[in-house]
Write an enzyme that holds these catalytic residues in place. Structure first.
Site, PDB file in Angstrom:
ATOM      1  N   GLN A   1       2.820   3.832   6.667  1.00 57.52           N
ATOM      2  CA  GLN A   1       4.353   4.220   6.884  1.00 57.52           C
ATOM      3  C   GLN A   1       4.558   4.843   8.025  1.00 57.52           C
ATOM      4  OE1 GLN A   1       7.061   5.571   3.680  1.00 57.52           O
ATOM      5  NE2 GLN A   1       6.969   3.376   3.456  1.00 57.52           N
ATOM      6  N   PHE A   2       3.701   6.015   8.282  1.00 60.36           N
ATOM      7  CA  PHE A   2       3.806   6.939   9.404  1.00 60.36           C
ATOM      8  C   PHE A   2       2.542   7.357   9.604  1.00 60.36           C
ATOM      9  CE2 PHE A   2       8.173   7.284   8.064  1.00 60.36           C
ATOM     10  CZ  PHE A   2       8.871   7.456   9.265  1.00 60.36           C
TER      11      PHE A   2
ATOM     12  N   ILE B   1      -1.610   8.481   7.024  1.00 63.04           N
ATOM     13  CA  ILE B   1      -2.993   7.883   6.779  1.00 63.04           C
ATOM     14  C   ILE B   1      -3.910   8.606   6.302  1.00 63.04           C
ATOM     15  CG2 ILE B   1      -3.950   8.330   9.265  1.00 63.04           C
ATOM     16  CD1 ILE B   1      -4.461   5.284   9.327  1.00 63.04           C
TER      17      ILE B   1
ATOM     18  N   PRO C   1      -4.675  10.431   3.595  1.00 58.91           N
ATOM     19  CA  PRO C   1      -5.440  10.228   2.314  1.00 58.91           C
ATOM     20  C   PRO C   1      -6.316   9.244   2.559  1.00 58.91           C
ATOM     21  CG  PRO C   1      -2.939  10.568   2.105  1.00 58.91           C
ATOM     22  CD  PRO C   1      -3.302  10.433   3.495  1.00 58.91           C
TER      23      PRO C   1
ATOM     24  N   LEU D   1       1.703   4.006  -4.138  1.00 60.44           N
ATOM     25  CA  LEU D   1       1.848   4.914  -2.924  1.00 60.44           C
ATOM     26  C   LEU D   1       0.459   5.853  -3.087  1.00 60.44           C
ATOM     27  CD1 LEU D   1       4.841   7.407  -2.884  1.00 60.44           C
ATOM     28  CD2 LEU D   1       2.948   7.408  -1.257  1.00 60.44           C
TER      29      LEU D   1
ATOM     30  N   GLU E   1      -2.479   5.689  -0.155  1.00 63.00           N
ATOM     31  CA  GLU E   1      -2.924   5.188   1.170  1.00 63.00           C
ATOM     32  C   GLU E   1      -4.565   4.870   1.261  1.00 63.00           C
ATOM     33  OE1 GLU E   1      -1.054   7.853   0.918  1.00 63.00           O
ATOM     34  OE2 GLU E   1       0.923   7.058   1.678  1.00 63.00           O
TER      35      GLU E   1
ATOM     36  N   GLU F   1       3.270   0.233   1.740  1.00 59.36           N
ATOM     37  CA  GLU F   1       4.228   0.750   1.092  1.00 59.36           C
ATOM     38  C   GLU F   1       5.595   0.256   1.482  1.00 59.36           C
ATOM     39  OE1 GLU F   1       3.298   5.038   1.545  1.00 59.36           O
ATOM     40  OE2 GLU F   1       1.423   4.658   0.496  1.00 59.36           O
TER      41      GLU F   1
ATOM     42  N   HIS G   1       6.523  13.257  10.766  1.00 58.70           N
ATOM     43  CA  HIS G   1       6.935  12.048  11.393  1.00 58.70           C
ATOM     44  C   HIS G   1       6.899  11.741  12.581  1.00 58.70           C
ATOM     45  CE1 HIS G   1       8.425  12.044   7.311  1.00 58.70           C
ATOM     46  NE2 HIS G   1       8.905  10.923   7.251  1.00 58.70           N
TER      47      HIS G   1
HETATM   48  C1  LIG Z   1       0.988  10.447   1.816  1.00 58.80           C
HETATM   49  C2  LIG Z   1       2.411  10.224   2.030  1.00 58.80           C
HETATM   50  N1  LIG Z   1       2.607   8.729   2.238  1.00 58.80           N
HETATM   51  C3  LIG Z   1       3.831   8.122   2.275  1.00 58.80           C
HETATM   52  C4  LIG Z   1       4.940   8.946   2.583  1.00 58.80           C
HETATM   53  C5  LIG Z   1       6.193   8.310   2.863  1.00 58.80           C
HETATM   54  N2  LIG Z   1       7.064   8.392   1.672  1.00 58.80           N
HETATM   55  C6  LIG Z   1       8.101   9.657   1.664  1.00 58.80           C
HETATM   56  S1  LIG Z   1       8.538   9.618   0.212  1.00 58.80           S
HETATM   57  C7  LIG Z   1       8.091   8.367  -0.353  1.00 58.80           C
HETATM   58  C8  LIG Z   1       8.177   7.789  -1.934  1.00 58.80           C
HETATM   59  C9  LIG Z   1       8.214   8.853  -2.824  1.00 58.80           C
HETATM   60  O1  LIG Z   1       8.582   8.511  -4.158  1.00 58.80           O
HETATM   61  P1  LIG Z   1       8.447   9.663  -5.428  1.00 58.80           P
HETATM   62  O2  LIG Z   1       7.316  10.231  -5.308  1.00 58.80           O
HETATM   63  O3  LIG Z   1       8.929   8.705  -6.527  1.00 58.80           O
HETATM   64  O4  LIG Z   1       9.630  10.468  -5.084  1.00 58.80           O
HETATM   65  P2  LIG Z   1      11.243  10.392  -4.689  1.00 58.80           P
HETATM   66  O5  LIG Z   1      11.332  10.169  -3.317  1.00 58.80           O
HETATM   67  O6  LIG Z   1      11.642   9.270  -5.508  1.00 58.80           O
HETATM   68  O7  LIG Z   1      11.869  11.656  -5.269  1.00 58.80           O
HETATM   69  C10 LIG Z   1       7.101   7.804   0.624  1.00 58.80           C
HETATM   70  C11 LIG Z   1       6.589   6.722   0.300  1.00 58.80           C
HETATM   71  C12 LIG Z   1       4.697  10.292   2.251  1.00 58.80           C
HETATM   72  N3  LIG Z   1       5.589  11.116   2.689  1.00 58.80           N
HETATM   73  N4  LIG Z   1       3.395  10.805   2.369  1.00 58.80           N
END
Ligand SMILES: Cc1ncc(C[n+]2csc(CCOP(=O)(O)OP(=O)(O)O)c2C)c(N)n1
Ligand SMILES: [Mg+2]
Lengths: 327, 410
Positions: free
Chosen positions: A84-85, A89, A91, A60, A62, A31, A131
């Site tokens: 990413q963190f 992992i 999921p 997005l 995992e 991601e 995180h």
């Molecule tokens: C399971 C998971 N994977 C990755 C992340 C890292 N992460 C945090 S916000 C984000 C993007 C989220 O995008 P969106 O659902 O469109 O919401 P927005 O931030 O645009 O409001 C990611 C990849 C996370 N928090 N949880």
């Protein structure tokens, strides 16, 4: 040997770059690793250099990433996945544990999954919730996976290249708060890292065992102890968490007769318990004192205003050393 | 790195004069959107709500145009007092959001996830709920949480990394922000399911982004909700990006709302910057849910003007200032309602000044409360791991306590 200074982050990017350059089968998936260069910038410039077929911004998901990377690996590709963190992992945990780790076993060696999963871990970056995790035990409890956690840029590059060359799934951890900090003189050629591969986990020196970034706390504590009390300690940087480097652990105990184990993961069922068990099996009669553990507490990593109290600190490690030596 | 625009909250115009934008100096991407919008405007009199790609814009429900015209009947649904509440809610949220970003820059709060631009989605949806409804926000939905009853100082505490920032206001059903993407959606299925079993008349709403729709949990939640016909509202704020990944890379689906069809549940695509449309859509979803007609998936098309979080630099992956300027000038949720209210004679300059002043004072008072709030005691980390503390936690708490007493450093 040419020398240059690299940070942990630069070492990782350089390793990825070399691997992409050397072998067309290598792909990076994750991601925000493409256009954005990764949220920690570890894939910076690679998308531009190798294109979006090889440095892939995935949806997005995992489970989607790890699951499809298993398929890619089965069919001849060499995927390197970035999560990413560490806590994100989960999921993909199912895919990792139920499939990546067991494929070779279930197919009686016919199909392997040469997959590398790279993920940052650990507290201390003042991050939001989830995180800051350090849950190596989940993975080190899973037959079929290998887990490595380098503490410095040199090992990071070497272990990452070794991980890719390994025929089995390897989880490669890098500690969040040492990404930009540690620098180390580097030889420039990739082949120089073979030694790391051969000695999948070689030691420094020992009276206590630690992993990843905890090395810094450990070294600082031993330095202070030496200055204050004149006691010399050996520090073993484990580097590979699963399988563990048993010989190094045992040799060190035979030499010092004492051990303190430092890890930032929770105490209960942490790797420290496994190390104690190895010592118990192999070197009990050499022990002059009970083995202590200085670890994260058995609580979810708390909000960052108090996360430093959760972590093993130089002071806590020092106290542990004093208790172990003056037993 | 590019300098960010500072926009005046009253006029919604850029304060930095040097950032005066013309179509000539829009970037390629923003220009595409702009030109599309202009063509559409020539055809229909309205800039299209083209979110973030250059494809043909699918239909969406809209009530209030960006010019402040009403194109659907709101009679008997939205009266003047509700309109004013909507407007003031959005103003409060925007003021709070900007304040928070400044606080982060001053080091007074930690990494912060802004939502400016998405106020109509957050306030509109939350205002359509009843006090007893369950809410499951993400890290970006403290706007919705505030409108549902969360106190401002608690939101500050959350971003200051204080345990008490996650506490639900007395008598409410508001869960802490979910950080792992899409996971909370299933909880909103469960609470709604229980409400149905118990015969309680409330709904559960889950907030999430466009990126979240790629996770398995999203699909599982829609499916469970469909199977058990739970009174759940799935409220997606499609702001076009998941960090750096645009929706067209996220999915081959043209829309998110169309996924509802696969699970045979109700799906609606709505202009997320039109608070009337958002409110009416959520209201209808609540009514359907309470009548036993099951869940609704709502896709609200919107855009976030700021970075993903204060730790992110969007200029690496999109022309942040240019796209934001375009959305601010053409689609802003607050400007559009203000235009309408002004025309109707419901709102004027003086009122705006007065309310903004009140909000600033209110926010400052809450900030003061948050900053004066007793700091988290390190030993608190051992509390509430279980209902009853077990021996090992008692011991570890004792250990840390002794260490701290001896003057041990963290
Ligand atoms: C399971 C998971 N994977 C990755 C992340 C890292 N992460 C945090 S916000 C984000 C993007 C989220 O995008 P969106 O659902 O469109 O919401 P927005 O931030 O645009 O409001 C990611 C990849 C996370 N928090 N949880
Ligand atoms: Mg989004």
């Amino acid at each position: 040997m040419m020398g240059k200074n690299l940070t942990m982050l630069q070492a990782i990017t350089e390793a990825l770059d070399q691997m992409l350059g050397n072998d067309d089968r290598v792909m990076i998936l994750g991601e925000d690793i493409g256009v954005n260069g990764g949220v920690f910038r570890s894939t910076e410039g690679l998308y531009e250099k190798y294109g979006n077929d090889r440095v892939v911004d995935t949806p997005l998901a995992e489970s989607g990433i790890i699951g499809s990377a298993i398929g890619l690996a089965l069919n001849g590709m060499l995927p390197i996945v970035e999560i990413q963190f560490l806590a994100f992992i989960y999921p993909g945990f199912e895919q990792l544990v139920s499939h990546a780790a067991r494929m070779r076993y279930r197919t009686r060696g016919q199909f392997g999954v040469p997959l590398v999963i790279r993920t940052p871990y650990g507290a201390g970056i003042r991050g939001p919730e989830l995180h800051s995790e350090s849950v190596e035990t989940f993975f080190a409890h899973t037959p079929g996976l290998k887990v490595v956690a380098p503490s410095n840029p040199y090992d990071a590059k070497g272990l990452l290249i070794s991980a890719l060359e390994d025929p089995d799934p390897v989880i490669f951890w890098n500690r969040l708060n040492c990404i930009g900090l540690l620098r180390k003189k580097f030889p420039t050629k990739c082949t120089e890292y073979q030694s790391v591969k051969q000695k999948w986990s070689r030691r420094k020196r020992s009276d206590h065992f630690c992993m990843g970034a905890m090395l810094r706390e450990a070294l600082n504590a031993t330095k202070k102890i030496e200055a204050e009390k004149g006691w010399k300690c050996e520090v073993v940087d484990l580097r590979t968490l699963y399988p563990l480097d048993r010989d190094t652990i045992v040799q060190s105990i035979k030499k010092t007769g004492r051990a303190l184990i430092v890890h930032e993961a929770h105490k209960t069922a942490g790797l420290g318990a496994e190390i104690i068990s190895i010592i118990n099996d192999e070197a009990l009669i050499y022990l002059k004192a009970p083995i202590k553990r200085v670890t994260g507490f058995d609580v979810p990593v708390p909000p960052f205003t108090i996360e430093d109290h959760y972590l093993p600190t130089v002071d806590r490690v020092k106290q542990g050393i004093v208790e172990t030596i003056s037993f | 790195m590019k300098q960010h625009l500072i926009t005046d909250i009253k006029t919604n115009k850029n304060i930095l004069g040097c950032y005066f934008m013309t179509v000539q100096n829009l970037g390629k991407f923003a220009k595409q959107i702009y030109l599309k919008g202009r063509n559409e405007m020539e055809k229909t009199g309205n800039p299209i709500m083209k979110a973030h790609s250059s494809e043909v814009e699918p239909e969406m429900f809209r009530v209030l145009t960006p010019d402040g015209e009403i194109i659907e009947t709101i009679d008997g649904k939205i009266d003047k007092s509700l309109m004013l509440k909507m407007y003031e809610s959005m103003l409060l949220l925007r003021t709070f959001d900007r304040k928070s970003i400044n606080l982060q820059r001053q080091g007074r709060i930690g990494t912060y996830a802004p939502f400016e631009g998405q106020e109509a989605s957050q306030a509109g949806s939350a205002l359509a709920l009843a006090a007893g409804d369950w809410m499951f926000p993400t890290y970006r939905d403290h706007g919705a949480a505030i409108i549902h009853g969360q106190e401002l100082y608690r939101v500050f505490l959350y971003w200051m990394a204080h345990f008490d920032g996650s506490i639900c206001p007395e008598g409410k059903r508001l869960l802490p922000p979910s950080v792992p993407i899409a996971t909370q959606m299933l909880h909103a299925v469960g609470t709604a399911w229980a409400s149905k079993i118990k015969g309680e008349k409330n709904v559960s709403i889950a907030y999430f982004g466009d990126g979240a729709t790629s996770e398995g949990d999203f699909h599982e939640a829609l499916n469970f909700a469909g199977v058990y016909k739970t009174p759940t509202i799935f409220f997606c704020q499609n702001n076009g990006y998941a960090i750096s990944v645009p929706f067209e890379k996220q999915s081959a689906s043209k829309t998110i709302s169309q996924r509802a069809a696969a699970y045979d549940i109700h799906g609606v695509r709505v202009d997320g910057n039109d608070i009337f449309a958002v409110w009416m859509t959520v209201k209808e979803a609540v009514e359907r849910a309470l009548k036993g007609e099951g869940p609704t998936l709502i896709e609200a098309i919107t855009f976030r003007y700021g970075a993903h979080t204060t730790a992110d630099n969007p200029n690496i992956y999109r022309d942040q200032d240019e796209i934001s300027t375009f959305w601010r000038e053409n689609r802003d949720p607050i400007t559009r309602l203000r235009k309408y209210l002004n025309k109707e004679g419901h709102w004027n300059e003086e009122q705006e000044e007065l309310v903004l002043k009140q909000f600033n004072e209110l926010i400052d008072a809450h900030l003061k409360k948050a900053e004066g709030y007793p700091k988290s005691d390190p030993l608190e980390m051992f509390n509430h791991v279980y209902a009853e503390e077990s021996w090992h936690l008692k011991e570890q708490k004792q250990e840390l306590n002794q260490f701290l007493k001896k003057g041990g450093k963290k």
